[in-house]
Structures are given as structure tokens and as C-alpha cells.
Design a protein around this motif. Sequence first.
Motif, mmCIF file in Angstrom:
data_model
loop_
_atom_site.group_PDB
_atom_site.id
_atom_site.type_symbol
_atom_site.label_atom_id
_atom_site.label_comp_id
_atom_site.label_asym_id
_atom_site.label_seq_id
_atom_site.Cartn_x
_atom_site.Cartn_y
_atom_site.Cartn_z
ATOM 1 N N ILE A 62 0.804 -1.179 -0.088
ATOM 2 C CA ILE A 62 -0.063 0.039 -0.044
ATOM 3 C C ILE A 62 0.666 1.316 0.004
ATOM 4 N N GLY A 63 2.139 1.092 -0.207
ATOM 5 C CA GLY A 63 3.028 2.227 -0.489
ATOM 6 C C GLY A 63 3.929 2.672 0.737
ATOM 7 N N VAL A 64 4.068 1.983 1.794
ATOM 8 C CA VAL A 64 4.634 2.191 2.886
ATOM 9 C C VAL A 64 6.166 1.748 2.536
ATOM 10 N N ASP A 65 6.891 2.512 2.856
ATOM 11 C CA ASP A 65 8.684 2.551 2.640
ATOM 12 C C ASP A 65 8.977 1.122 3.243
ATOM 13 N N PRO A 66 9.703 0.510 2.336
ATOM 14 C CA PRO A 66 9.991 -1.147 2.904
ATOM 15 C C PRO A 66 11.057 -1.064 4.190
ATOM 16 N N VAL A 67 11.738 -0.144 4.175
ATOM 17 C CA VAL A 67 12.731 -0.039 5.358
ATOM 18 C C VAL A 67 11.989 0.467 6.758
#
Length: 395
Positions: free
Chosen positions: A318-323
Motif C-alpha cells: 500500500i506504499g509504505v517504505d520497505p525500510v
Amino acid sequence: MSTVLAAQKALIGRGFTGPVSVLIEDGRIAQVTEGATGGTANGLLTPGLVDIQVNGAFGADFAEIDEEGMRRIVRNLPSTGVTRFLPTLITADLTQLLDQARVVLAAVSTVNGTGAQSLGVHLEGPFLSTKRPGVHDPALMVAPTPERVDAMLELRDALRMVTLAPELPGGIEAVRRLTEAGVLVAVGHTDATGAETSHAADAGAGMITHLFNAQRGLGHREPGVPGVALVDDRYTLGLIADLAHVGADACRLVFRAAGDRVALVTDAVAAAGMPPGVYRLGGADVLLSDDGVPRSAEGTIAGSALTLDRAIRNMISIGVDPVTAFRAATIIPADTIGEPHMGRIEPGALADLVLWDDDLKPSKVWVEGKLVYDAATASPDTPLPPPREAAGQPL
């Protein structure tokens, strides 16, 4: 004994870097070297995942656990990337709840070293609000009197976390006493106002149990629990990222407002890792249907069938930064529960590590440097039980 793990990419601090080699000695990380070459494994190396709210999994409920069920959980959790977990027990008569906790601790002691490691116990109740019970039994909810808090503290260091409603009579004093004893206090199953939520943080509360669920909601004049939690840096926000408990837009809101204070949790029940069927939660039947969401006989969501690796993939999708998503399942929960040597890749940390494939699924998992899961050779050495039949009327 020393081992070297080398990976194409690794989560170090607040970013991905690589290639990296990790020297492991006596179960801990001794050295991290960037720019490693030769023998480097493809994929992403991260710290082991830390789940600080899990009621059960793989057909076993912690409220009715035995050695065989605990062994099944600890051996199978690494397949989901989890290396450390906090068994959670929901509302029951306090004496019964403490007995359940002791059974959990005894079962854990018999399976140490065979897979994921337990962090102690989390008591989600019985100091909760009858106005926000979820699937907990309101008839068993009580106020946190000094005598009842004393009884809880008899669990000593094994008691790592207590979820309570701070607006109950004696609630703020209970927060203070538990915090002084080294227990993480989480605000949950509560009708607390925004002001009462702030007062709980003043007394030492440090977490919100399953943000948005079973708590006074966010209002534009009365912020409730979520409104204060989103802006008060003293709180870590537990988020069940199955996209059923909390929708995608609300999850994006939480990460944008408080990304470094979000701890992904599963709130998993015995249905996690299992096919549709009837499972147990705190002594009651819950139905896992084809939509993947466990529910009580009345239709109320009853925990989840989520695994922590899927929670990470859900948030990235849903677009949350992977880090940020990986940190929310590693260092953030580890720090919140008071474990500074877990959830990170750095010298001195425990060598709990996960190597992820290109689809962000666990490929290999190590606990204190010992390989406990390898997807290439995994076999059902701990067969899962079939779903049970519901007692009486079908759910």
C-alpha cells in the motif's frame, strides 16, 4: 564457534545497504562488514521479526497450551520470519489467567532452543473496559485494585506487558506501579478520552494495543485514544496490518504520522497458518472463514490469522517504505519491549536473522546464529492438526 553470513543487501540502521557480511560468534553478532564479496547470498538480510502480541498460531491457543502445541508454534513461527514472540493471554478470571501464564512459561521452558524464542507473557486483561470488550468477556473484566496488581506482579520478570483501560478506578495508579516494576503498560480495550490517554502516558504507559480497535475513536474535538496516540511521541502504536482490522488508508495515515513509532503486531490466534475451520481463543470457539478473518459466533473479529511477514508485505503493497515496514517488525517492537540486543544487525546484538527472497518471503532464518528454518529443505516435522468441529451450534 564462529560463522560468517554474507548477503547481497541488508537492513542496517535506517536503510538498506550491501553487500554485507556478518560475523557471528557464540550466538551474537561480532562484526558487520559492508562491501563483502564472494559467497554472497542473493536476497535481503534483516533482523529476525519480533511479534509482541500473539495469542496462538498453527492450531494452538496459548490459553489452552501444552508442550506439543508450544513446540509446534516455536518450530513453525520461523517460517514467517519471527524469531522472538510474546505470548498473549486474553481476559479471564484473574486467578485462572495467572495459572494460564504459568502453564505457558512451563511449556516454553521445555522447548527452548528448538525455534523461535518466547519473551515472557502479555496479559491483555482483565483490567479492561466493558464498553470496549471486543471478543473479551465483559463479565470477567475487573478494576486494577492494588491487590490484583500485586497478584500479577507475582509473575515477576516473566510479566513483560499488560494491556489495560486507564480510566478504570485505580487505573492510573496501576499504570504507575506496573511501569515501576519494569512492565510495559499498553492502553487498550478502553473508552479513555484523549486527556485520560495522555495521563496514562504521564504515569508511564508506552504502547497502544491494536490502534483503532476496541477503543474510543478519533474525533475532531475529542481525539480519543488514536488522536492522542498519533501525536504523542511517548506511545508506540501497535498495528494489526491485515487490512481488515485497519483499512489501507488508515494504515497509510498511521505511518505518515508516526512511522518510527509503529510496531506491527499480528494479534494472531490459533487459526494463523491454518486452513478455514473452527479454532480456539481464550477458551471460546472462533471461525476462520474463506476471507481469512477469524470471527466469534456473534460475528465480531476475534484476533487475526495474520503472520508478521505478510503484515510487512501488506504495508509495502500500500506504499509504505520497505525500510520503515521492516523496522516496524524488528527494532521498533524490540525497543518497545525493552530488548536492545534484538531487532537489529549490529555488533553485540543477538544473531537473530532472516534472509528474504525476491518475493519478500523468508528463505532462511537463524536464532542466535543457529539455522532454524530453510525454505529449500523445510519439511512438516511438526504436522499441523486439522480444524476442529464446533461444539453445539455451528458458527
